[in-house]
Motif scaffolding. Structure first.
Motif, PDB file in Angstrom:
ATOM      1  N   ALA A 121      21.364  28.919  42.707  1.00  0.00           N
ATOM      2  CA  ALA A 121      22.429  28.762  41.708  1.00  0.00           C
ATOM      3  C   ALA A 121      22.014  29.335  40.357  1.00  0.00           C
ATOM      4  O   ALA A 121      20.836  29.337  40.011  1.00  0.00           O
ATOM      5  N   HIS A 122      22.995  29.788  39.604  1.00  0.00           N
ATOM      6  CA  HIS A 122      22.744  30.285  38.251  1.00  0.00           C
ATOM      7  C   HIS A 122      22.485  29.111  37.307  1.00  0.00           C
ATOM      8  O   HIS A 122      21.597  29.156  36.460  1.00  0.00           O
ATOM      9  N   ASN A 123      23.305  28.055  37.436  1.00  0.00           N
ATOM     10  CA  ASN A 123      23.171  26.791  36.687  1.00  0.00           C
ATOM     11  C   ASN A 123      23.560  26.857  35.212  1.00  0.00           C
ATOM     12  O   ASN A 123      23.486  25.832  34.522  1.00  0.00           O
ATOM     13  N   ASN A 150      20.052  24.831  44.110  1.00  0.00           N
ATOM     14  CA  ASN A 150      20.829  23.693  43.611  1.00  0.00           C
ATOM     15  C   ASN A 150      22.101  23.561  44.444  1.00  0.00           C
ATOM     16  O   ASN A 150      22.349  24.364  45.338  1.00  0.00           O
ATOM     17  N   TYR A 151      22.892  22.560  44.104  1.00  0.00           N
ATOM     18  CA  TYR A 151      24.129  22.331  44.851  1.00  0.00           C
ATOM     19  C   TYR A 151      25.205  23.327  44.428  1.00  0.00           C
ATOM     20  O   TYR A 151      25.431  23.531  43.227  1.00  0.00           O
ATOM     21  N   ARG A 152      25.866  23.900  45.425  1.00  0.00           N
ATOM     22  CA  ARG A 152      26.969  24.832  45.155  1.00  0.00           C
ATOM     23  C   ARG A 152      27.997  24.199  44.214  1.00  0.00           C
ATOM     24  O   ARG A 152      28.471  24.841  43.266  1.00  0.00           O
ATOM     25  N   GLY A 153      28.346  22.932  44.485  1.00  0.00           N
ATOM     26  CA  GLY A 153      29.368  22.249  43.679  1.00  0.00           C
ATOM     27  C   GLY A 153      28.986  22.154  42.214  1.00  0.00           C
ATOM     28  O   GLY A 153      29.843  22.224  41.332  1.00  0.00           O
ATOM     29  N   ASN A 158      30.036  23.248  36.909  1.00  0.00           N
ATOM     30  CA  ASN A 158      29.444  23.529  35.601  1.00  0.00           C
ATOM     31  C   ASN A 158      30.118  24.746  34.949  1.00  0.00           C
ATOM     32  O   ASN A 158      30.382  24.760  33.744  1.00  0.00           O
ATOM     33  N   HIS A 159      30.414  25.763  35.763  1.00  0.00           N
ATOM     34  CA  HIS A 159      31.124  26.947  35.253  1.00  0.00           C
ATOM     35  C   HIS A 159      32.507  26.552  34.718  1.00  0.00           C
ATOM     36  O   HIS A 159      32.909  26.985  33.633  1.00  0.00           O
ATOM     37  N   PHE A 160      33.223  25.701  35.443  1.00  0.00           N
ATOM     38  CA  PHE A 160      34.551  25.274  34.980  1.00  0.00           C
ATOM     39  C   PHE A 160      34.453  24.506  33.658  1.00  0.00           C
ATOM     40  O   PHE A 160      35.304  24.657  32.780  1.00  0.00           O
ATOM     41  N   ASN A 161      33.425  23.680  33.513  1.00  0.00           N
ATOM     42  CA  ASN A 161      33.236  22.966  32.230  1.00  0.00           C
ATOM     43  C   ASN A 161      33.086  23.941  31.070  1.00  0.00           C
ATOM     44  O   ASN A 161      33.477  23.648  29.940  1.00  0.00           O
ATOM     45  N   GLU A 162      32.487  25.100  31.360  1.00  0.00           N
ATOM     46  CA  GLU A 162      32.206  26.068  30.286  1.00  0.00           C
ATOM     47  C   GLU A 162      33.455  26.780  29.782  1.00  0.00           C
ATOM     48  O   GLU A 162      33.398  27.477  28.772  1.00  0.00           O
ATOM     49  N   TYR A 163      34.592  26.603  30.446  1.00  0.00           N
ATOM     50  CA  TYR A 163      35.854  27.132  29.909  1.00  0.00           C
ATOM     51  C   TYR A 163      36.126  26.520  28.534  1.00  0.00           C
ATOM     52  O   TYR A 163      36.856  27.079  27.728  1.00  0.00           O
ATOM     53  N   THR A 209      33.720  16.653  41.313  1.00  0.00           N
ATOM     54  CA  THR A 209      32.747  15.556  41.254  1.00  0.00           C
ATOM     55  C   THR A 209      31.469  16.036  40.580  1.00  0.00           C
ATOM     56  O   THR A 209      30.895  15.341  39.738  1.00  0.00           O
ATOM     57  N   PHE A 210      31.044  17.254  40.920  1.00  0.00           N
ATOM     58  CA  PHE A 210      29.830  17.796  40.304  1.00  0.00           C
ATOM     59  C   PHE A 210      30.044  18.195  38.844  1.00  0.00           C
ATOM     60  O   PHE A 210      29.069  18.323  38.101  1.00  0.00           O
ATOM     61  N   MET A 211      31.299  18.376  38.423  1.00  0.00           N
ATOM     62  CA  MET A 211      31.576  18.618  36.995  1.00  0.00           C
ATOM     63  C   MET A 211      31.025  17.461  36.168  1.00  0.00           C
ATOM     64  O   MET A 211      30.519  17.652  35.064  1.00  0.00           O
ATOM     65  N   LEU A 212      31.141  16.243  36.720  1.00  0.00           N
ATOM     66  CA  LEU A 212      30.623  15.064  36.021  1.00  0.00           C
ATOM     67  C   LEU A 212      29.113  15.188  35.825  1.00  0.00           C
ATOM     68  O   LEU A 212      28.586  14.838  34.775  1.00  0.00           O
ATOM     69  N   ALA A 213      28.429  15.688  36.863  1.00  0.00           N
ATOM     70  CA  ALA A 213      26.969  15.871  36.751  1.00  0.00           C
ATOM     71  C   ALA A 213      26.641  16.886  35.667  1.00  0.00           C
ATOM     72  O   ALA A 213      25.637  16.741  34.950  1.00  0.00           O
TER      73      ALA A 213
END
Length: 267
Positions: A121-123, A150-153, A158-163, A209-213
């Motif tokens: 993952a880029h992360n 890392n987890y795909r999710g 994380n990418h979506f959060n960066e919007y 769900t992983f957005m929360l992480a």
């Protein structure tokens, strides 16, 4: 050194040479994206296709997902800080690390049930780490310092959060239709319209769900930066922006995941 293998696989700038304490890379003739660029359907589709390819990369080294290892390391460090600045210390003392730890353990358990595939993952796929050359219609991922298995999710969420950008305007984050557009091009880059509704739903639950992480990861990271970083940025406020968004989204995302798991018989 992951960059050597990523460069060989065609990601980022070409690695031209490595020496004692550095390296030389080729110049990328492209511009850096802005957060609003990532919303554009054509660019979102390209990012999704590129991420699909990126997640296929085979990088030597440990394939153990790093998310919870890193988050708990951050937690240990973040929960034992002391600030010379009285105002910073006062604000820092309002953080309930007992509460944060409880949230981490709950979320770790829930994400574990989703069986998210482990990929390289880029992360840190924010707009500043994506470049585009519009004339050549070429997209580049850059800056792999956080790259790990890392987890795909997590990488997608994380990418979506960066919007939201550094200002954390979460109203800019992709809605379900925009996410599904991304998922179609991620899951089947050559035949995006053949992706099944079941596959879309499963990835939607996983990513959200992983957005929360992602919020907890960067919130704890920010507290450490507030103490260590020489950069003039209000990292303590950034902690609260991320942690409060986690708390705001938690109930919706947990319900979504639990409902999905009970329907699929894996809860």
């Amino acid at each position: 050194m992951a960059i050597k293998y990523l460069s060989a696989a065609g990601f980022g700038a070409k690695l031209l040479g490595v020496f004692g304490n550095g390296m030389v890379q080729s110049f990328i003739n492209a511009r850096t994206l802005t957060p609003s660029d990532m919303r554009k359907p054509k660019l979102a589709a390209e990012i999704a296709k590129q991420l699909h390819k990126f997640h296929q990369a085979e990088i030597p080294g440990s394939k153990e997902p790093q998310l919870w290892i890193d988050i708990f390391k951050f937690f240990e460090k973040a929960s034992t800080l002391h600030f010379e600045d009285i105002d910073k210390q006062r604000i820092y003392e309002t953080v309930s690390f007992e509460e944060v730890k409880k949230e981490l353990l709950e979320l770790k358990e829930l994400t574990g049930l989703l069986k998210s595939p482990v990929v390289f993952a880029h992360n840190d796929l924010l707009s500043g780490n994506i470049m585009v050359n519009e004339e050549e219609e070429k997209l580049y991922f850059i800056d792999f310092e956080y790259g790990s298995y890392n987890y795909r999710g997590f990488d997608i969420g994380n990418h979506f959060n960066e919007y939201a950008g550094f200002e954390c305007d979460y109203s800019l984050c992709p809605n379900k239709d925009e996410q599904n557009h991304f998922f179609r091009h991620y899951l089947q880059p050559d035949k995006p319209h053949e992706v099944s509704e079941n596959d879309l739903e499963a990835l939607y639950v996983e990513a959200n769900t992983f957005m929360l992480a992602g919020h907890l990861y960067w919130a704890l990271w920010a507290l450490i930066q507030a103490k260590m970083s020489p950069i003039d940025f209000d990292y303590i406020s950034y902690f609260f922006l991320r942690y409060n968004e986690y708390k705001k989204q938690k109930e919706t995302c947990f319900s979504l995941a639990q409902s999905f798991l009970s329907r699929s018989g894996t809860s």
